[in-house]
Each structure stands twice: as C-alpha cells, then as structure tokens.
Design a protein around this motif. Structure first.
Motif, short mmCIF file in Angstrom:
data_model
loop_
_atom_site.label_atom_id
_atom_site.label_comp_id
_atom_site.label_asym_id
_atom_site.label_seq_id
_atom_site.Cartn_x
_atom_site.Cartn_y
_atom_site.Cartn_z
N ASP A 148 0.84 -1.10 0.02
CA ASP A 148 -0.03 0.03 0.00
C ASP A 148 0.90 1.32 -0.05
OD1 ASP A 148 -1.55 2.13 0.55
OD2 ASP A 148 -3.04 0.91 1.91
N TYR A 149 0.87 2.04 -0.94
CA TYR A 149 1.65 3.23 -1.33
C TYR A 149 1.44 4.12 -0.03
CZ TYR A 149 3.78 7.50 -3.48
OH TYR A 149 4.33 8.59 -3.61
N ARG A 150 0.43 3.94 0.47
CA ARG A 150 0.09 5.12 1.41
C ARG A 150 0.78 4.51 2.97
NH1 ARG A 150 -5.98 4.46 1.42
NH2 ARG A 150 -5.21 2.40 1.54
N HIS A 151 1.42 3.52 3.08
CA HIS A 151 1.80 3.15 4.31
C HIS A 151 2.91 3.78 4.81
CE1 HIS A 151 4.09 0.31 6.93
NE2 HIS A 151 2.74 0.12 7.39
N ARG A 152 3.28 4.38 5.94
CA ARG A 152 4.21 4.90 6.25
C ARG A 152 4.98 4.20 7.49
NH1 ARG A 152 6.45 7.99 2.77
NH2 ARG A 152 5.16 9.57 1.95
N PRO A 153 6.31 4.37 7.93
CA PRO A 153 7.19 5.26 7.30
C PRO A 153 7.65 5.07 5.75
CG PRO A 153 8.24 3.85 8.65
CD PRO A 153 6.79 3.36 8.84
N CYS A 154 7.47 3.70 5.33
CA CYS A 154 7.90 3.31 3.98
C CYS A 154 7.21 2.15 3.50
CB CYS A 154 9.58 3.07 4.12
SG CYS A 154 10.02 1.89 5.26
N ASN A 155 7.28 1.81 2.20
CA ASN A 155 6.66 0.67 1.64
C ASN A 155 7.23 0.16 0.47
OD1 ASN A 155 4.98 2.00 -0.72
ND2 ASN A 155 4.97 3.39 1.21
N PHE A 156 7.17 -1.08 -0.19
CA PHE A 156 7.33 -1.63 -1.27
C PHE A 156 7.35 -0.71 -2.55
CE2 PHE A 156 7.52 -5.88 0.82
CZ PHE A 156 8.69 -5.97 1.38
N VAL A 157 5.94 -0.45 -2.59
CA VAL A 157 5.42 0.36 -3.96
C VAL A 157 6.14 1.66 -4.00
CG1 VAL A 157 3.41 1.44 -4.94
CG2 VAL A 157 3.04 -0.58 -3.22
N GLU A 158 6.51 2.28 -3.15
CA GLU A 158 7.31 3.58 -3.39
C GLU A 158 8.92 3.36 -4.00
OE1 GLU A 158 7.18 5.92 0.08
OE2 GLU A 158 8.41 4.23 1.37
N ILE A 159 9.44 2.16 -3.82
CA ILE A 159 10.66 1.96 -4.46
C ILE A 159 10.53 1.21 -5.53
CG2 ILE A 159 11.78 2.41 -2.31
CD1 ILE A 159 12.21 -0.68 -1.90
N PHE A 160 9.63 0.76 -5.98
CA PHE A 160 9.42 0.20 -7.30
C PHE A 160 10.58 0.71 -8.54
CE2 PHE A 160 5.11 -2.09 -6.80
CZ PHE A 160 5.50 -3.34 -7.17
N PRO A 161 10.19 2.13 -8.72
CA PRO A 161 11.18 2.55 -9.62
C PRO A 161 12.69 2.37 -9.42
CG PRO A 161 9.44 4.19 -9.16
CD PRO A 161 9.45 2.95 -8.16
N ARG A 162 13.04 2.06 -8.32
CA ARG A 162 14.55 1.84 -8.11
C ARG A 162 14.90 0.36 -8.13
NH1 ARG A 162 16.35 4.95 -3.03
NH2 ARG A 162 18.34 4.45 -4.10
N LEU A 163 14.00 -0.73 -8.16
CA LEU A 163 14.51 -1.91 -8.21
C LEU A 163 15.28 -2.40 -9.27
CD1 LEU A 163 11.15 -3.62 -7.30
CD2 LEU A 163 13.08 -2.94 -5.74
N SER A 164 15.31 -1.62 -10.37
CA SER A 164 16.22 -2.06 -11.24
C SER A 164 17.23 -0.83 -11.89
CB SER A 164 15.34 -2.13 -12.82
OG SER A 164 14.58 -3.56 -12.37
N GLU A 165 17.44 0.01 -10.84
CA GLU A 165 18.51 1.16 -11.31
C GLU A 165 19.84 0.70 -11.53
OE1 GLU A 165 18.17 3.59 -7.89
OE2 GLU A 165 19.05 2.51 -6.67
N HIS A 166 20.17 -0.55 -11.24
CA HIS A 166 21.51 -0.97 -11.31
C HIS A 166 21.75 -1.40 -12.66
CE1 HIS A 166 19.11 -4.66 -10.66
NE2 HIS A 166 19.91 -5.31 -11.34
N ARG A 167 20.69 -1.55 -13.30
CA ARG A 167 20.60 -1.89 -14.78
C ARG A 167 20.89 -0.76 -15.99
NH1 ARG A 167 16.24 -6.18 -14.12
NH2 ARG A 167 17.46 -7.91 -13.47
N ARG A 168 20.64 0.50 -15.35
CA ARG A 168 20.71 1.73 -15.95
C ARG A 168 22.26 1.88 -16.21
NH1 ARG A 168 17.57 5.17 -12.05
NH2 ARG A 168 15.66 4.27 -11.95
N ARG A 169 22.38 2.77 -17.47
CA ARG A 169 23.91 3.12 -18.01
C ARG A 169 23.96 4.34 -17.12
NH1 ARG A 169 24.24 3.09 -24.47
NH2 ARG A 169 23.76 0.83 -24.63
N LYS A 170 25.35 4.48 -16.91
CA LYS A 170 25.87 5.16 -16.05
C LYS A 170 26.75 6.55 -17.07
CE LYS A 170 26.49 2.59 -12.24
NZ LYS A 170 27.01 2.65 -10.93
#
Length: 180
Positions: free
Chosen positions: A158-180
């Motif tokens: 649930d994105y509304r769950h605080r202080p943190c939740n799995f949904v808010e970090i979805f965009p960062r789960l694959s950041e290691h694959r981005r080109r630098k």
C-alpha cells in the motif's frame, strides 16, 4: 509507528498468484482463493493465477516468466515452503532472486510465533526481488496466508503506508541496470 497516510493516493499493483501443490485444483485451492479475494478487496489487480506441482524447475520457470511480464509487479506463491522432500518452492524462489528480503521471513516468523508458538520454525516463508518484481513464498495453509497478507503484504503493498513501503521503491528496483 506504521500508519496509513490518507493524504497519499492508493496505487494498485498487479499481482500474479501461484499455488504450488501436487494435490490442489481450482476447486479446492483455499489458500489461493483467500489470497485472490484479499488482493482484489485491497484494490489491487490479480494479473495471473496458476497451480503447479511441486517441481522446482517448473516453479522457477513460472516465476521468471512472470518477472519478465510487464503486467506483473508482484508474485505471491503459496505452498511448498515446508520441510518435506517435495517442498521445493523456497529453492525455486532463490533460484530466481537477485536479492533476498531477509526480514520478510523473520517478520513472518514473529507473527507466526504469536499464533502457533514454536511450530513457526517449520515455515520457510521468503521474499525477494528479481527483474524489478517482488516475489513472496508463503506457506500453503489458509491461516498462514491470511497472516502474511493481513499483517505484512497488505501494508507493504500500500503506497500510503508510512514510514515506508515496497510500492514507493518500485522505480528503483532495477536502477543497477541503467547506464552510467
């Protein structure tokens, strides 16, 4: 302490549900039915649902296929997490994980201890991440699925769950694959 922040919008996630069993069918999959009902009641989308026998390679292949599916954000399996010879779901999950969410099993065990005492040591519930997708392996009993959903996953998905939740970090789960 954790809470729901009503000022944030709810963001539904797409969840694939896998029952692992040599004996269950669509007609008697009580744990799968319980999870499917809770997923929908929470406002999420049930993207896929399947039943597979306790075969490690087949389970891992299905997990990988769903992780590669752009229409799946989360995979939840139920069954095959015990200690017997046919219980291979945890091994199949770990064949797929890029990172394990160690605390998921720990928190599940803590919750189970309050309900079933030391019998909780027989569960090998696990969670991890692969290909930008969350994966969770839950025991096959309806009560264990209820506990995992109601006390962990419903909040963390649930994105509304605080202080943190799995949904808010979805965009960062694959950041290691981005080109630098």
């Amino acid at each position: 302490m954790s809470r729901i922040d009503e000022s944030r919008d709810f963001i539904p996630v797409r969840i694939a549900l896998l029952t692992v069993s040599d004996t269950r069918t669509e007609d008697d999959d009580r744990s799968g039915d319980l999870l499917a009902d809770r997923i929908r009641a929470a406002g999420h989308e049930l993207a896929h649902r399947a039943i597979l026998p306790d075969e490690r390679a087949a389970i891992a292949d299905r997990l990988r296929a769903w992780c590669a599916d752009e229409g799946v954000d989360v995979v939840i399996s139920t069954g095959g997490t015990g200690l017997t010879g046919r219980d291979v779901t945890v091994e199949a999950h770990r064949d797929v994980y890029e990172k394990e969410i160690d605390a998921f099993g720990t928190v599940f065990t803590m919750i189970s201890m309050d309900k079933i005492g030391t019998s909780a040591v027989q569960s090998r519930a696990t969670g991890g991440v692969a290909d930008g997708t969350y994966l969770f392996a839950l025991p096959g009993s309806p009560s264990a699925c209820r506990d995992a959903w109601d006390e962990i996953l419903a909040l963390q998905l649930d994105y509304r769950h605080r202080p943190c939740n799995f949904v808010e970090i979805f965009p960062r789960l694959s950041e290691h694959r981005r080109r630098k």
